[in-house]
Design an enzyme around this catalytic site. Structure first.
Site, short mmCIF file in Angstrom:
data_model
loop_
_atom_site.label_atom_id
_atom_site.label_comp_id
_atom_site.label_asym_id
_atom_site.label_seq_id
_atom_site.Cartn_x
_atom_site.Cartn_y
_atom_site.Cartn_z
CG HIS A 77 -8.79 -2.93 -2.27
ND1 HIS A 77 -9.87 -2.22 -2.75
CD2 HIS A 77 -8.32 -2.20 -1.23
CE1 HIS A 77 -10.03 -1.11 -2.05
NE2 HIS A 77 -9.11 -1.09 -1.11
CG HIS B 251 -6.59 -2.85 3.18
ND1 HIS B 251 -5.84 -1.74 2.85
CD2 HIS B 251 -7.83 -2.62 2.68
CE1 HIS B 251 -6.59 -0.88 2.18
NE2 HIS B 251 -7.80 -1.40 2.07
CG ASP C 237 -2.03 0.99 1.18
OD1 ASP C 237 -1.74 2.20 1.09
OD2 ASP C 237 -3.19 0.56 1.21
CB ILE C 238 1.17 4.24 -2.19
CG1 ILE C 238 -0.27 4.71 -2.34
CG2 ILE C 238 1.61 3.42 -3.38
CD1 ILE C 238 -0.47 5.69 -3.48
CB VAL D 185 -9.63 1.86 -4.90
CG1 VAL D 185 -9.53 1.42 -6.36
CG2 VAL D 185 -8.51 2.83 -4.55
#
Length: 111
Positions: A103, A105, A32-33, A99
């Protein structure tokens, strides 16, 4: 309706560069950014699912299994299983999904 221009769709099409730490026929995984823990990795299905509801309505049973198995494989690859890890899945904007592409995490206090 699925947004083909979301950031994960662009990553999957390699329009945005990303270094995958895991990839198979069903998912890709990358850091993750904006990490919220020492280890914070995303596991993103390759098919265009908006969220968990969309995924469960459209995915075949075999795909559901493989996506969840990939989450476990990534945790093993990161060596966070023994230390402990959290799998977080936000569904919808009201729950913090930023988003609109399904997804998972994986977060752990272990680097």
């Amino acid at each position: 309706m699925y947004d083909e221009n979301n950031v994960f769709a662009k990553i999957l099409r390699q329009e945005i560069p990303s270094t995958f730490i895991y990839e198979d026929d069903y998912v890709v995984s990358f850091y993750d950014i904006h990490p919220k823990a020492p280890t914070h990795v995303l596991v993103v299905p390759k098919k265009p699912y908006i969220d968990l509801n969309d995924f469960m309505q459209k995915a075949e049973q075999d795909e559901v299994y493989h996506v969840l198995k990939a989450v476990q494989k990534v945790a093993q690859q990161l060596d966070v299983v023994q230390a402990g890890y959290k799998v977080l899945l936000n569904v919808g904007k009201g729950a913090g999904q930023e988003v609109p592409h399904l997804h998972f995490h994986i977060l752990s206090n272990k680097k």
